[in-house]
Motif scaffolding. Structure first.
Motif: not given
Length: 212
Positions: A38-60
């Motif tokens: 629960v307390i880690t939801i913020g870090a997890s959400t930040t990581a989710l968005y970062y990886a989604m854009v960098k790895s999934v959308k930008n293939n990096d």
């Protein structure tokens, strides 16, 4: 025939699409796993968005590697940001609950609506805040300020984010088991709108290669 082989072969469009779907779902499961304390939801959400854009959308890069890289890098500011927004939202909802039980008349209704709207506003702020944290090198105070500004400045995007959350919430309410499968697709869909906003606030690079 050759065109069909290319489509289904390694690196073809079909295989690439399947890989992206797998990565999106994998990131969703990682988000759930890392949000359990629960307390880690913020870090997890930040990581989710970062990886989604960098790895999934930008293939990096690889989704798992980029997820945990961002999780570790942004853990402290993301946790502080999460605690601030969670506490403020909880207070607003607590006020709504108290007023609904102990108040009556137009004045009571006004404050119930006011606190409810503030709660919605804070949720939208969170939708901007964690993606902004994943992208910009700012302290928590500035992330909050720019996120609060974005909610109002890009009202169409904010409305679309609310619609996405409400629709997904309604679906999960009817089919609770889907809660394990929707975080990845939600992040991917919301990034389609959020990226247009975040890119407008990236530092501009001059011809010499230095940011303004």
């Amino acid at each position: 025939m050759k065109k069909t082989e290319n489509m289904f072969g390694f690196g073809g469009s079909f295989v690439g699409t399947v890989e992206k779907i797998f990565d999106i779902m994998a990131l969703g499961f990682l988000w759930i796993l890392c949000s359990l304390p629960v307390i880690t939801i913020g870090a997890s959400t930040t990581a989710l968005y970062y990886a989604m854009v960098k790895s999934v959308k930008n293939n990096d890069g690889y989704v798992t590697k980029e997820f945990f890289r961002s999780f570790k890098l942004n853990f402290i500011p993301a946790t502080i940001l999460w605690m601030i927004l969670a506490v403020m939202t909880f207070i607003m909802q607590l006020n709504v609950g108290i007023l609904m039980k102990k108040s009556s008349g137009m004045v009571g209704l006004f404050f119930i609506c006011f606190y409810a709207l503030v709660s919605v506003y804070l949720i939208i702020v969170a939708c901007y805040a964690f993606p902004a944290l994943s992208r910009f090198d700012m302290n928590v105070g500035w992330i909050l300020k720019i996120s609060m500004y974005m909610v109002v400045r890009y009202i169409f995007t904010s409305i679309m984010l609310v619609i996405i959350l409400v629709c997904i919430g309604a679906i999960v309410w009817k089919l609770p088991l889907l809660v394990f499968f929707v975080p990845g697709p939600i992040a991917f869909l919301m990034s389609e709108f959020l990226e247009r906003v975040l890119k407008k606030h990236e530092p501009k690079v001059e011809e010499g290669g230095t940011a303004e």
